[in-house]
Write an enzyme that holds these catalytic residues in place. Structure first.
Site, PDB file in Angstrom:
ATOM      1  CG  ASN A   1       6.168  -1.103 -18.737  1.00 43.34           C
ATOM      2  OD1 ASN A   1       5.700  -2.185 -19.109  1.00 43.34           O
ATOM      3  ND2 ASN A   1       7.462  -0.845 -18.744  1.00 43.34           N
TER       4      ASN A   1
ATOM      5  CE1 TYR B   1       7.289  -8.413 -12.981  1.00 43.41           C
ATOM      6  CE2 TYR B   1       7.808  -8.160 -10.654  1.00 43.41           C
ATOM      7  CZ  TYR B   1       7.049  -7.818 -11.763  1.00 43.41           C
ATOM      8  OH  TYR B   1       6.038  -6.879 -11.653  1.00 43.41           O
TER       9      TYR B   1
ATOM     10  N   GLY C   1       0.794  -1.237   0.000  1.00 45.10           N
ATOM     11  CA  GLY C   1       0.000   0.000   0.000  1.00 45.10           C
ATOM     12  C   GLY C   1       0.816   1.272   0.000  1.00 45.10           C
TER      13      GLY C   1
HETATM   14  P1  NAP Z   1       6.667  -0.350  -5.481  1.00 42.54           P
HETATM   15  O1  NAP Z   1       6.383   1.092  -5.683  1.00 42.54           O
HETATM   16  O2  NAP Z   1       8.069  -0.829  -5.535  1.00 42.54           O
HETATM   17  O3  NAP Z   1       6.001  -0.800  -4.082  1.00 42.54           O
HETATM   18  C1  NAP Z   1       6.185  -2.104  -3.620  1.00 42.54           C
HETATM   19  C2  NAP Z   1       5.328  -2.273  -2.384  1.00 42.54           C
HETATM   20  O4  NAP Z   1       5.484  -3.614  -1.888  1.00 42.54           O
HETATM   21  C3  NAP Z   1       5.717  -1.322  -1.240  1.00 42.54           C
HETATM   22  O5  NAP Z   1       4.561  -0.947  -0.554  1.00 42.54           O
HETATM   23  C4  NAP Z   1       6.611  -2.213  -0.359  1.00 42.54           C
HETATM   24  O6  NAP Z   1       6.613  -1.821   0.999  1.00 42.54           O
HETATM   25  C5  NAP Z   1       5.878  -3.555  -0.525  1.00 42.54           C
HETATM   26  N1  NAP Z   1       6.760  -4.687  -0.243  1.00 42.54           N
HETATM   27  C6  NAP Z   1       7.897  -5.027  -0.900  1.00 42.54           C
HETATM   28  N2  NAP Z   1       8.454  -6.140  -0.345  1.00 42.54           N
HETATM   29  C7  NAP Z   1       7.638  -6.474   0.709  1.00 42.54           C
HETATM   30  C8  NAP Z   1       7.684  -7.492   1.706  1.00 42.54           C
HETATM   31  N3  NAP Z   1       8.663  -8.400   1.739  1.00 42.54           N
HETATM   32  N4  NAP Z   1       6.696  -7.528   2.641  1.00 42.54           N
HETATM   33  C9  NAP Z   1       5.712  -6.600   2.632  1.00 42.54           C
HETATM   34  N5  NAP Z   1       5.592  -5.610   1.717  1.00 42.54           N
HETATM   35  C10 NAP Z   1       6.560  -5.545   0.772  1.00 42.54           C
HETATM   36  O7  NAP Z   1       5.851  -1.235  -6.534  1.00 42.54           O
HETATM   37  P2  NAP Z   1       4.652  -0.828  -7.529  1.00 42.54           P
HETATM   38  O8  NAP Z   1       5.256  -0.311  -8.777  1.00 42.54           O
HETATM   39  O9  NAP Z   1       3.624  -0.025  -6.789  1.00 42.54           O
HETATM   40  O10 NAP Z   1       4.066  -2.295  -7.850  1.00 42.54           O
HETATM   41  C11 NAP Z   1       2.858  -2.749  -7.253  1.00 42.54           C
HETATM   42  C12 NAP Z   1       2.472  -4.040  -7.946  1.00 42.54           C
HETATM   43  O11 NAP Z   1       2.286  -3.777  -9.344  1.00 42.54           O
HETATM   44  C13 NAP Z   1       3.550  -5.138  -7.846  1.00 42.54           C
HETATM   45  O12 NAP Z   1       2.944  -6.389  -7.631  1.00 42.54           O
HETATM   46  C14 NAP Z   1       4.220  -5.093  -9.233  1.00 42.54           C
HETATM   47  O13 NAP Z   1       4.752  -6.343  -9.560  1.00 42.54           O
HETATM   48  C15 NAP Z   1       3.048  -4.717 -10.114  1.00 42.54           C
HETATM   49  N6  NAP Z   1       3.404  -4.059 -11.384  1.00 42.54           N
HETATM   50  C16 NAP Z   1       4.116  -2.902 -11.381  1.00 42.54           C
HETATM   51  C17 NAP Z   1       4.407  -2.290 -12.627  1.00 42.54           C
HETATM   52  C18 NAP Z   1       5.207  -1.000 -12.714  1.00 42.54           C
HETATM   53  O14 NAP Z   1       5.494  -0.575 -13.854  1.00 42.54           O
HETATM   54  N7  NAP Z   1       5.564  -0.359 -11.602  1.00 42.54           N
HETATM   55  C19 NAP Z   1       3.936  -2.870 -13.824  1.00 42.54           C
HETATM   56  C20 NAP Z   1       3.175  -4.033 -13.756  1.00 42.54           C
HETATM   57  C21 NAP Z   1       2.900  -4.628 -12.529  1.00 42.54           C
HETATM   58  P3  NAP Z   1       7.707  -0.729   1.536  1.00 42.54           P
HETATM   59  O15 NAP Z   1       7.251   0.600   0.980  1.00 42.54           O
HETATM   60  O16 NAP Z   1       7.573  -0.816   3.002  1.00 42.54           O
HETATM   61  O17 NAP Z   1       9.026  -1.175   0.974  1.00 42.54           O
HETATM   62  O1  GFB Z   2      10.816   0.337 -17.718  1.00 45.50           O
HETATM   63  P1  GFB Z   2      11.902  -0.659 -18.016  1.00 45.50           P
HETATM   64  O2  GFB Z   2      12.995  -0.756 -17.034  1.00 45.50           O
HETATM   65  O3  GFB Z   2      11.180  -2.062 -18.147  1.00 45.50           O
HETATM   66  O4  GFB Z   2      12.623  -0.343 -19.459  1.00 45.50           O
HETATM   67  P2  GFB Z   2      10.782  -3.127 -19.226  1.00 45.50           P
HETATM   68  C1  GFB Z   2      11.938  -0.054 -20.570  1.00 45.50           C
HETATM   69  C2  GFB Z   2      12.885   0.295 -21.722  1.00 45.50           C
HETATM   70  O5  GFB Z   2      13.448   1.589 -21.434  1.00 45.50           O
HETATM   71  C3  GFB Z   2      14.074  -0.604 -22.027  1.00 45.50           C
HETATM   72  C4  GFB Z   2      14.820   1.623 -21.795  1.00 45.50           C
HETATM   73  O6  GFB Z   2      14.139  -0.759 -23.427  1.00 45.50           O
HETATM   74  C5  GFB Z   2      15.296   0.202 -21.543  1.00 45.50           C
HETATM   75  O7  GFB Z   2      16.454  -0.064 -22.304  1.00 45.50           O
HETATM   76  N1  GFB Z   2      15.483   2.649 -20.961  1.00 45.50           N
HETATM   77  C6  GFB Z   2      16.112   3.748 -21.443  1.00 45.50           C
HETATM   78  C7  GFB Z   2      15.564   2.660 -19.624  1.00 45.50           C
HETATM   79  N2  GFB Z   2      16.617   4.487 -20.441  1.00 45.50           N
HETATM   80  C8  GFB Z   2      16.299   3.840 -19.283  1.00 45.50           C
HETATM   81  C9  GFB Z   2      16.544   4.110 -17.897  1.00 45.50           C
HETATM   82  O8  GFB Z   2      17.157   5.094 -17.489  1.00 45.50           O
HETATM   83  N3  GFB Z   2      16.046   3.210 -16.986  1.00 45.50           N
HETATM   84  C10 GFB Z   2      15.334   2.069 -17.388  1.00 45.50           C
HETATM   85  N4  GFB Z   2      14.865   1.240 -16.448  1.00 45.50           N
HETATM   86  N5  GFB Z   2      15.079   1.786 -18.694  1.00 45.50           N
HETATM   87  C11 GFB Z   2      10.252  -4.398 -16.998  1.00 45.50           C
HETATM   88  C12 GFB Z   2      10.437  -5.770 -16.416  1.00 45.50           C
HETATM   89  O9  GFB Z   2      10.679  -4.448 -18.309  1.00 45.50           O
HETATM   90  O10 GFB Z   2       8.870  -4.027 -16.992  1.00 45.50           O
HETATM   91  C13 GFB Z   2       9.848  -5.845 -15.036  1.00 45.50           C
HETATM   92  O11 GFB Z   2      11.833  -6.075 -16.372  1.00 45.50           O
HETATM   93  C14 GFB Z   2       8.411  -5.343 -15.013  1.00 45.50           C
HETATM   94  O12 GFB Z   2       9.883  -7.174 -14.580  1.00 45.50           O
HETATM   95  C15 GFB Z   2       8.330  -3.977 -15.678  1.00 45.50           C
HETATM   96  O13 GFB Z   2       7.579  -6.202 -15.691  1.00 45.50           O
HETATM   97  C16 GFB Z   2       6.918  -3.481 -15.769  1.00 45.50           C
HETATM   98  O14 GFB Z   2       9.446  -2.748 -19.737  1.00 45.50           O
HETATM   99  O15 GFB Z   2      11.838  -3.370 -20.230  1.00 45.50           O
END
Ligand code: NAP
Ligand code: GFB
Length: 325
Positions: free
Chosen positions: A173, A144, A10
């Protein structure tokens, strides 16, 4: 007895967005809180979900009737490439403990969060909910991805053996306020916002990793939050739902970098470090099932959402998750 909705994870990007929507939408509205409903936004210090005992205690304390399970070890491409076993093991532990506790505590409904990276890398596009298990995921994040895929398997097993109402969501994303802006471990949008901000501040070059050619769909965290609330209220099926903008909204990483340069107001040198990985070229996901079930949804325009995110970062730089400053 009023419902208690527990949001694991959360305190993260998506968790904070759900909290914002629940606290700002009119009570009783489609995306608002229900009268008498209690929402709990848990962070890791409330209970480390890798530990079955701490997970059990968290459920004992709040006795959730409904759970939105977001907690996970999360990171961008470069962190995923470095820590494949850690991403696999930690997420398997967290998910198994949460699903088991939801079962033993008779939680009425559980929604777990997957990601479009669970889909096979080599498959006919667009990606849809029926293709999750039809081939290996991209090698850059197989740890993952397999941990997340397993949740869909677990949901079906819990349903068949115990009749549990467990389901899952598959976001593309995500970006928005409260993201992780760490320069190395973050996703592309927060990573580039931070890099562009530092380049402007220090008058240094802005360097984008990779070729800039890969394509991605991005959903604004506040829109995703509304879709999770919709799924909580109106969707009772074990099969997952892709929560995403349309497949025609795919943008290249170069287009994303251009939009960030504009939003930050950077006028300096801007280049691509092609020695760094591009990862998966594209993962175009269809949101047809979602839009059909919801009867339509108005997504926030990308540039408007990006502007809001950049403004949030500039106003909250000192408290934001920036890793090494
Ligand atoms: P985030 O900002 O990194 O937040 C992760 C959350 O999980 C935080 O609240 C963290 O708590 C909690 N957490 C991590 N490890 C934990 C543990 N061992 N026990 C209890 N809580 C734990 O992640 P987010 O981007 O909001 O992602 C939320 C969900 O969306 C995840 O399931 C992720 O896989 C999914 N998702 C994210 C993206 C994306 O682009 N960000 C895309 C697709 C799916 P603390 O704050 O206390 O560390
Ligand atoms: O968002 P990103 O890290 O995740 O990267 P993915 C997306 C694209 O951005 C890649 C380019 O092609 C990177 O090469 N990129 C360019 C960068 N500049 C940057 C930078 O400064 N930082 C990052 N991070 N990328 C993730 C998965 O894949 O998507 C995770 O590995 C998760 O498991 C997440 O599913 C949603 O879209 O490539």
């Amino acid at each position: 007895m009023a419902n208690v909705v527990l949001v694991t994870g959360g305190s993260g990007l998506v968790g904070k967005a759900i909290q914002h929507i629940i606290e700002t939408e009119p009570e009783g509205s489609r995306f608002g809180k229900k009268t008498g409903e209690k929402w709990v936004f848990a962070k890791s210090s409330d209970g480390d979900l890798r530990d079955p005992e701490q997970t059990r205690k968290l459920y004992e304390k709040y006795k959730p009737t409904h759970v939105i399970h977001l907690a996970a070890l999360v990171g961008g491409l470069f962190k995923n490439m470095k820590y494949k076993l850690t991403f696999l093991r930690e997420n398997i532990l967290i998910n198994d403990n949460v699903l088991h506790a939801s079962h033993t505590h008779k939680t009425q409904k559980l929604i777990s969060c997957l990601s479009t990276c669970v889909f096979p890398d080599k498959v006919e596009y667009p990606l849809d909910e029926n293709k999750i298990h039809s081939g290996p995921p991209h090698e850059s994040n197989f740890g993952y991805a397999h941990a997340k895929r397993l949740v869909d398997v677990q949901n079906h097993a819990y349903k068949e053996e115990f009749g549990c109402n467990f389901t899952s969501a598959i976001p593309t994303n995500v970006f928005g306020p409260n993201d992780n802006f760490d320069l190395e471990d973050s996703h592309v949008i927060p990573g580039l916002i931070h890099k562009c901000y530092l380049a402007k501040k220090n008058n240094t070059p802005f360097i984008v990793s990779g070729t800039g050619k890969p394509l991605r769909q991005f959903i604004y965290s506040y829109d995703l939050a509304k879709l999770f609330i919709w799924q909580l209220r109106e969707y009772d099926d074990v099969e997952p739902v892709i929560l995403s903008v349309g497949e025609d909204e795919e943008v290249s990483i170069k287009e994303v970098a251009d939009a960030i340069v504009k939003a930050v107001g950077f006028q300096g040198e801007y280049s691509f470090d092609t020695t760094r990985a591009d990862g998966q070229f594209r993962k175009p996901a269809s949101n047809k099932k979602l839009i059909t079930l919801m009867g339509g949804f108005e997504f926030t325009p990308f540039e408007q959402a990006l502007d809001t995110t950049v403004k949030w970062f500039l106003q909250n730089y000192d408290n934001a998750r920036t890793g090494k400053k």
